[in-house]
Design an enzyme around this catalytic site. Sequence first.
Site, PDB file in Angstrom:
ATOM      1  N   LYS A 187     -27.647  15.300  44.040  1.00 48.99           N
ATOM      2  CA  LYS A 187     -28.687  14.583  44.769  1.00 48.99           C
ATOM      3  C   LYS A 187     -29.193  13.384  43.974  1.00 48.99           C
ATOM      4  O   LYS A 187     -28.879  13.191  42.802  1.00 48.99           O
ATOM      5  CB  LYS A 187     -29.845  15.534  45.121  1.00 48.99           C
ATOM      6  CG  LYS A 187     -29.513  16.476  46.262  1.00 48.99           C
ATOM      7  CD  LYS A 187     -30.713  17.289  46.696  1.00 48.99           C
ATOM      8  CE  LYS A 187     -30.379  18.168  47.899  1.00 48.99           C
ATOM      9  NZ  LYS A 187     -31.527  19.009  48.306  1.00 48.99           N
TER      10      LYS A 187
ATOM     11  N   ARG B  64     -27.568  26.347  45.274  1.00 48.91           N
ATOM     12  CA  ARG B  64     -26.776  25.790  46.381  1.00 48.91           C
ATOM     13  C   ARG B  64     -26.031  24.567  45.862  1.00 48.91           C
ATOM     14  O   ARG B  64     -26.671  23.581  45.457  1.00 48.91           O
ATOM     15  CB  ARG B  64     -27.690  25.432  47.549  1.00 48.91           C
ATOM     16  CG  ARG B  64     -26.969  24.897  48.779  1.00 48.91           C
ATOM     17  CD  ARG B  64     -27.962  24.582  49.886  1.00 48.91           C
ATOM     18  NE  ARG B  64     -27.289  24.113  51.092  1.00 48.91           N
ATOM     19  CZ  ARG B  64     -26.991  22.841  51.342  1.00 48.91           C
ATOM     20  NH1 ARG B  64     -27.318  21.902  50.448  1.00 48.91           N
ATOM     21  NH2 ARG B  64     -26.373  22.491  52.464  1.00 48.91           N
TER      22      ARG B  64
END
Length: 285
Positions: free
Chosen positions: A232, A266
């Site tokens: 991210k 995740r």
Amino acid sequence: MESKDKFFRKKSTLNCRGKILSLDKPLVMGILNVTPDSFYAGSRLSSPDEVVQRAKSMLEDGADILDLGGYSSRPGAADVSTAEELDRVIPAIEAIMQAFPGAVISVDTFRAEVAEASVKAGASIINDISGGNLDEAMFETVARMQVPYILMHMRGTPQTMNSLTDYQDLVLDVLDELQVKVAQLKSLGVNDIILDPGFGFAKTVDQNFELMHRLEELRVLELPLLVGVSRKSMTYKYLGIDQSEALAGTIALNTIALGKGADILRVHDVKETKQTIQLYTKVTH
């Protein structure tokens, strides 16, 4: 650390339609995106056959959960109709379940209709980026289906969330907003609730780092904690690199998250994450 663990007595198992997942050691959730526009190009899959091949690879690498998504939640992502999301997700679930009947599939959706159809097709966890905000029927649906529910913190929609980053106290505000939802879910009889603080959702890069720094404060809710920071912007934007170069930064942040109580990671890169957990567990236990 040991005394903290005794103080915060969070749930230690997840009942995934009869298959019990233990949280005694951190779990790895592999990301499978049946979308043409997910933020990380390396995770995009376009057919059930591709999904099965990627699922096979992830399961062989040690994935405990496969997280399947048919709606890109990257900032500014285009809207996708319910029908199109179903057309992407359901064949992929059915293909995975046919190839790997024992697989635990989580479906990344904020729509109750997609959640229900996914569980009927074989999924056993619902991962809702909106925390119930975008479909008022979601909580009742999850309660009726009796599957674990991942409650993520977000404000607005993927199209508007970047403008909703004003907090008085970031972590306390996140806690307050999650706590209201936890109470609603418990009142409906949802037994397995997993918290996701929502890195990158209605949070700036600096706020993401503050959230990571204070992550252990979320343990006060005594619920399992999922962390999703894989490739991210808090990694690649801060380091000034491309997403394709963000694996090392992702591993660094995930290691920090493990030290602060993360139960599920995740990720796009299952094998490397599994190795990280093995080494972390060896050192800390």
